[in-house]
Write an enzyme that holds these catalytic residues in place. Structure first.
Site, mmCIF file in Angstrom:
data_model
loop_
_atom_site.group_PDB
_atom_site.id
_atom_site.type_symbol
_atom_site.label_atom_id
_atom_site.label_comp_id
_atom_site.label_asym_id
_atom_site.label_seq_id
_atom_site.Cartn_x
_atom_site.Cartn_y
_atom_site.Cartn_z
ATOM 1 N N GLU A 96 -4.752 -8.136 3.302
ATOM 2 C CA GLU A 96 -5.029 -7.221 2.204
ATOM 3 C C GLU A 96 -5.335 -5.832 2.777
ATOM 4 O OE1 GLU A 96 -8.525 -6.853 -1.239
ATOM 5 O OE2 GLU A 96 -8.740 -8.213 0.483
ATOM 6 N N TRP A 97 -4.783 -4.784 2.164
ATOM 7 C CA TRP A 97 -5.082 -3.418 2.592
ATOM 8 C C TRP A 97 -6.398 -2.978 1.957
ATOM 9 C CZ3 TRP A 97 -3.130 0.093 5.977
ATOM 10 C CH2 TRP A 97 -3.640 1.393 5.890
ATOM 11 N N LEU A 98 -7.323 -2.486 2.778
ATOM 12 C CA LEU A 98 -8.575 -1.931 2.291
ATOM 13 C C LEU A 98 -8.660 -0.470 2.710
ATOM 14 C CD1 LEU A 98 -11.121 -4.772 3.216
ATOM 15 C CD2 LEU A 98 -9.953 -4.407 1.035
ATOM 16 N N ASP A 202 -17.625 -9.332 17.653
ATOM 17 C CA ASP A 202 -17.066 -8.145 18.311
ATOM 18 C C ASP A 202 -17.470 -6.919 17.502
ATOM 19 O OD1 ASP A 202 -15.655 -6.553 20.058
ATOM 20 O OD2 ASP A 202 -13.664 -7.126 19.332
#
Length: 299
Positions: A96-98, A202
């Site tokens: 999904e693009w955020l 990370d």
């Protein structure tokens, strides 16, 4: 536009959303230090595409599972996995693009600090480790399960990185002090028995962001069950987090005495990993950290 890649992205995204994605273009974006990063533009929404030559799918499969685990924390937004597969000679991960930006100001730092404490408080298993090995950067990260946290950190974190460093030609003081650390690290935990917590693994400032609606987001994890101090320690290694982040975290869940020493142990792991990935420029820092810790444990 690569026809095979375009067709795969369209298919994976369409299957995930339950309708036609309507891919119109795929273009490079920033964030591709390890993998090629792309933005796939769709009719109603966009997708973030990671591309890795050689069909090294294991790395992306582990990332997809790590993201799904972190998504259990409602305090953070985590990108939804839309697909993960080999396309020709490449491994492809579609997310999904955020629309994200860095943390800004005290209020956003405070929100992120409380959210991280919420992540660390999620109910989890009683042992340390993870159901599968994953990766820290491109380095394989073993996650064999242990009931004893110092033993886990010594055998699954420090020892493998020191062995890689030796194989890469880094001997001398680093290996001498590293061996002492592996032998004596448990002494840093005589009065501190950490509760098993779900970690990002990370957590530097490049792997956390903020949505425009004020929701903090996490991505690019190397997740496992460990001591929450390890996540906090890494946020301090390269900086970029506002002081309000730390104040809010400690308000939600105060840290135990001795953290200031233990964070050096946790961050040595990441510095060793940078040494093994990027070369000699990290050697002096790794040697200083190992020497300081070895001296502390010799007292």
């Amino acid at each position: 536009m690569n026809a095979a890649l375009s067709a795969a992205v369209e298919r994976m995204a369409s299957d995930a959303i339950g309708g036609r994605f309507g891919l119109s273009s795929i273009e490079p974006v920033a964030g591709g230090d390890i993998n090629t990063a792309l933005r796939a533009r769709g009719a109603a929404a966009d997708a973030f595409v990671k591309l890795r030559p050689g069909a090294d799918l294991a790395m992306f499969e582990a990332e997809a599972r790590d993201l799904a685990a972190l998504a259990a924390c409602e305090a953070f937004r985590v990108p939804r996995v839309l697909g993960c597969e080999a396309v020709g000679d490449d491994a492809v991960l579609v997310l999904e693009w955020l629309d994200l930006r860095p943390l800004r100001g005290d209020a956003e730092g405070e929100r992120a600090g409380h959210a991280l404490a919420a992540l660390h408080r999620l109910p989890t298993e009683t042992h340390f480790g993870w159901p599968y090995p994953n990766f820290i950067g491109t380095t394989p990260q073993p996650n064999n399960r242990h009931d004893n946290w110092p033993r886990f950190f010594t055998l699954e974190r420090l020892a493998p990185q020191l062995a890689r460093a030796a194989a890469n030609g880094y001997h001398g003081a680093l290996q001498r002090d590293g061996e002492r650390l592996c032998e004596r690290a448990a002494a840093l935990f005589l009065d501190y028995q950490p509760a098993p917590s779900l970690l990002h693994g990370d957590l530097w400032s490049g792997n956390i962001g903020m949505l425009e609606d004020g929701t903090p987001a996490l991505f690019d994890p190397a997740a496992y069950i460990g001591d929450r101090e390890a996540d906090l320690a890494m946020t301090e290694l390269f900086g970029g987090f506002p002081m309000s982040f730390y104040v809010a975290y400690r308000q939600s869940w105060p840290l135990h005495e001795g953290y200031e020493v233990r964070k050096g142990l946790y961050n040595l792991y990441h510095v060793l990993n940078h040494l093994n990935l990027f070369g000699r420029g990290y050697l002096a820092q790794a040697e200083r950290m190992a020497s300081r810790l070895a001296t502390e444990l010799a007292r």
